[in-house]
Scaffold this active site. Structure first.
Site, short mmCIF file in Angstrom:
data_model
loop_
_atom_site.label_atom_id
_atom_site.label_comp_id
_atom_site.label_asym_id
_atom_site.label_seq_id
_atom_site.Cartn_x
_atom_site.Cartn_y
_atom_site.Cartn_z
CD GLU A 114 14.81 0.08 -5.44
OE1 GLU A 114 14.10 -0.21 -4.68
OE2 GLU A 114 16.16 -0.68 -5.56
CE LYS A 116 6.36 5.46 -0.33
NZ LYS A 116 6.52 4.21 -0.43
CG ASP A 118 0.13 3.32 -2.10
OD1 ASP A 118 0.22 2.58 -1.29
OD2 ASP A 118 -0.68 4.21 -2.61
CE1 TYR A 226 10.56 -3.03 -0.73
CE2 TYR A 226 9.67 -3.16 -2.47
CZ TYR A 226 9.92 -2.64 -1.13
OH TYR A 226 9.06 -2.57 0.19
CE LYS A 314 4.04 8.48 0.12
NZ LYS A 314 3.15 7.51 1.01
CB CYS A 408 -36.34 5.20 -8.68
SG CYS A 408 -34.95 4.44 -9.78
CB CYS A 411 -38.48 2.31 -12.01
SG CYS A 411 -38.12 2.48 -10.78
CB CYS A 426 -35.09 1.85 -6.71
SG CYS A 426 -35.93 1.81 -7.77
CB CYS A 431 -35.86 -0.56 -9.96
SG CYS A 431 -35.04 0.91 -10.66
S1 IVH Z 1 13.43 -0.21 0.67
C1 IVH Z 1 14.58 -0.96 4.84
N1 IVH Z 1 11.79 0.03 -1.77
O1 IVH Z 1 7.01 2.51 0.56
C2 IVH Z 1 14.34 -0.45 3.71
N2 IVH Z 1 10.12 0.31 0.34
O2 IVH Z 1 7.08 4.19 2.62
C3 IVH Z 1 12.78 -1.12 2.78
N3 IVH Z 1 8.02 0.78 -0.81
O3 IVH Z 1 8.30 0.74 3.52
C4 IVH Z 1 12.26 -0.26 2.51
N4 IVH Z 1 8.16 0.88 -2.87
O4 IVH Z 1 6.66 -1.18 1.91
C5 IVH Z 1 11.34 0.42 -0.49
N5 IVH Z 1 11.40 0.31 -3.86
C6 IVH Z 1 11.28 0.39 -2.93
C7 IVH Z 1 9.70 0.88 -2.60
C8 IVH Z 1 10.00 0.24 -1.14
C9 IVH Z 1 7.92 1.00 -2.45
C10 IVH Z 1 7.14 0.68 0.55
C11 IVH Z 1 8.02 -0.04 1.38
C12 IVH Z 1 8.29 1.34 2.45
C13 IVH Z 1 7.51 2.22 2.42
C14 IVH Z 1 7.73 3.35 2.91
#
Ligand code: IVH
Length: 668
Positions: A114, A116, A118, A226, A314, A408, A411, A426, A431
């Site tokens: 999946e 990930k 942020d 997820y 990551k 500035c 101006c 400024c 300005c």
């Molecule tokens: S599973 C027990 N799936 O990334 C497993 N986490 O760096 C729980 N995150 O704590 C997490 N996308 O907050 C899972 N597809 C994904 C995710 C995901 C983002 C976050 C989540 C996790 C953190 C870890």
């Protein structure tokens, strides 16, 4: 309190209240009690009421979020919210797979990959299909109850769809801010003079911590789910089945996931995801690999922090090396000067980067960034690329240090760095880079008092290029104004009338509206009582100005600097040409006026008149009202709780009057 003192106190209080708001709302780390916070806010409200010329449109007294409610309640997760083990290399992913294989022996297993995101981890609890709780991860065992905030997200259902609903389920996912929404929000914040969020993750986290769900509702948040915690009354064989169920129930899930028969395939798909990462409308910082067969999870077990059936890969933040051609300086709406790196264009995170923010001069010094340097730029979850380091070993000696300009760039006006701030600003109120603020200030009630000239009109007038300086207001035609959004011909006419009317206002209003530093409405009145018109004031030198009671050296210096700036001279000339050339009230004391030539200072609370009313009556009778007591003061009118001015008057032997005595003098 002199208007200078009031302006300083208002600025100081605004900064303090904003800081505590931020600590409380966005960082959930308040430093003072609610009671102390309320006291600060109240003092600011009272000062703004007494000195409306200093009440900024974006003052924390005016927007919601200024009044903290109670903090969030703590709630326990039935099944703790775990985190994931992170890896940054393919070889570590192979090691992860080798461990899984060792544990499972001959049993077959597959993977699901999946994206990930942020964002911020959240949990939703549904009982018989109804959303009963929404919470943050917190420490994994207990989080904050943010149900009301999460309910504002359009994509989070308050009721699950379908028939096969579990009795109880904790659904886990991520709240995030899509790129486009993040960029728009930051632009809005910057225009309102607020700090921009550093990246979408911070923006999402800061938004969810808001105590007022109405504020959250305005933030462009979305979510993806997820996983699950507690699950009663349902079972899923595979993780893929679970994701399908979440989707069926109406929860947002990833549009794309990859099933992988083994680690080799998983690594291939991970590469594919890496290639696709910029196509998502949100930031992706890696991929998550999960064993698909849920029946194997127990056997695979977990560490204290994370399960052994999943791992996060990551991406390294993307970096590129390029040449810093030059450093330009931008002036923001609030007058802050921001140095910007002009780079040789370089491809980074899917787009060509040719500019990067350098934040402020301290940051440049800390990283020792010089013009001509080879620099490393990074885009790590940040929309705005940043210069992270300098290849100092590649210097030729031809590199030059950056010096913040002392005027500035927009101006030519003076710039200054205020105590305790990293930003250089400024100081010129006219300005052009600060035009919208300038006009707002000019049209305010305590200044030129142009009724109907509100924020949205100012935005349109400036954005359409109809107004480039305050003087342009006096050249607007009915046609131009009526062509603005939400402007009927009648209201356009009213606005033009209000603008026209302001030409007849007395000199002090114009002086107050020009926003000359250290000159508020009170000093503007003092000046207008001394000078015939703007030309006479402009001709006055520092010494002459300082000789005026209540005009200190700083104010005098600021007036001289204001009139010296060529940009300001041009604006004043245009104002004059447009018919804005008010007269001072020097000729005053009406002959035989009761208080002609006498100077008064008001202090404390008077029994029947407000200080402003008393001041008006004194002026009407030919007297002068100043704010500090000196030997030149004729009378101090003291009410209840009179403080240091009363003492000073006693010390200098200045006559002290009660309100009653003043009224008698006024009656003649
Ligand atoms: S599973 C027990 N799936 O990334 C497993 N986490 O760096 C729980 N995150 O704590 C997490 N996308 O907050 C899972 N597809 C994904 C995710 C995901 C983002 C976050 C989540 C996790 C953190 C870890």
């Amino acid at each position: 309190m002199t208007s200078d003192q009031a302006r300083r106190r208002v600025e100081q209080l605004t900064r303090e209240v904003e800081r505590h708001n931020r600590l409380y709302y966005e960082e959930a780390a308040p430093e003072i009690s609610d009671r102390d916070f309320d006291a600060l806010l109240r003092e600011l409200e009272e000062l703004e009421a007494a000195f409306p010329q200093f009440a900024a449109a974006d003052s924390p007294t005016r927007h919601v979020g200024g009044q903290p409610l109670a903090a969030f309640a703590s709630v326990a997760h039935v099944v703790p919210m775990m985190s994931l083990a992170n890896t940054y290399s393919m070889s570590e992913l192979r090691e992860f797979d080798a461990r899984v294989r060792r544990t499972l022996g001959a049993q077959n297993y597959t993977y699901l990959l999946e994206p990930k995101i942020d964002g911020v981890a959240v949990s939703l609890r549904y009982e018989s299909g109804r959303l009963t709780l929404g919470s943050t991860r917190g420490d994994g065992r207990t989080g904050d109850d943010i149900t009301q905030n999460l309910k504002t997200l359009r994509t989070i259902p308050v009721r699950l769809r379908g028939k096969d609903l579990p009795d109880a389920v904790e659904i886990r996912g991520e709240v995030f801010m899509p790129r486009a929404g993040f960029a728009a929000l930051n632009q809005e914040r910057q225009e309102a003079g607020l700090d921009a969020f550093a990246n979408p993750r911070n923006a999402a986290a800061g938004s969810l911590k808001q105590l007022d769900p109405r504020v959250v509702a305005e933030r462009p948040l979305d979510a993806v789910f997820y996983g699950i915690g507690q699950l009663e009354g349902a079972q899923f064989k595979t993780h893929a089945d679970l994701l399908s169920a979440l989707k069926r129930w109406g929860l947002p899930t990833h549009e794309r996931v990859w099933t992988c028969t083994d680690i080799d395939e998983a690594l291939q798909h991970l590469e594919e995801l890496h290639q696709l990462r910029h196509d998502f409308p949100f930031e992706i910082d890696g991929g998550v690999l999960k064993v698909n067969e849920r029946g194997l999870y127990e056997e695979l077990g977990a560490t204290s922090k994370s399960p052994r059936w999943a791992v996060a890969y990551k991406y390294e933040p993307e970096q590129a090396e390029t040449r810093l051609r030059t450093i330009t300086v931008q002036v923001g709406r609030t007058g802050v000067l921001t140095p910007v790196a002009e780079l040789e264009p370089v491809l980074l995170s899917g787009s060509t980067v040719s500019r990067a923010t350098l934040h402020n001069e301290d940051e440049i010094a800390r990283k020792d960034i010089r013009v001509g340097d080879l620099v490393v730029v990074e885009k790590a979850g940040e929309i705005i690329p940043a210069v992270v380091s300098v290849q100092t070993e590649k210097r030729t000696g031809a590199e030059t240090r950056f010096v913040m300009p002392d005027t500035c760039p927009a101006c030519g006006g003076p710039v200054a760095r205020r105590e305790g701030e990293v930003a250089v600003r400024c100081e010129n109120s006219l300005c052009p880079a600060q035009l919208k603020n300038t006009i707002r200030y000019f049209a305010a009630r305590g200044a030129m008092d142009i009724e109907g000239l509100g924020e949205s009109l100012i935005d349109q007038l400036v954005d359409r290029g109809l107004v480039r300086t305050v003087a342009d207001l006096y050249r607007l035609s009915l046609e131009e104004v009526a062509g603005l959004e939400r402007m009927a011909e009648k209201s356009a006419g009213n606005l033009l009338d209000a603008i026209e009317k302001s030409k007849g206002h007395p000199l002090w209003r114009l002086l107050s509206g020009l926003g000359i530093r250290h000159i508020g409405a009170q000093s503007a009145r003092t000046l207008a009582a001394e000078f015939e018109d703007l030309a006479a004031l402009r001709a006055a030198d520092q010494e002459r100005l300082e000789s005026i009671q209540d005009i200190g050296p700083k104010a005098a210096e600021s007036i001289v600097a204001f009139f010296r700036a060529p940009h300001n001279q041009a604006v004043l000339e245009s104002l004059r040409a447009a018919g804005v050339d008010p007269k001072g009230e020097v000729s005053s004391p009406p002959t035989g006026a009761a208080l002609a030539g006498k100077s008064f200072v008001l202090t404390g609370t008077l029994p029947t008149l407000t200080r402003e009313q008393a001041a008006e009556r004194i002026r009407a009778a030919g007297g002068k009202v100043t704010s500090s007591v000196s030997k030149k003061t004729d009378f101090v009118v003291a009410g209840e709780n009179a403080g240091s001015k009363f003492e000073k008057a006693e010390k200098l032997g200045v006559a002290i009057l009660s309100e009653e005595a003043l009224l008698k003098m006024l009656d003649g």
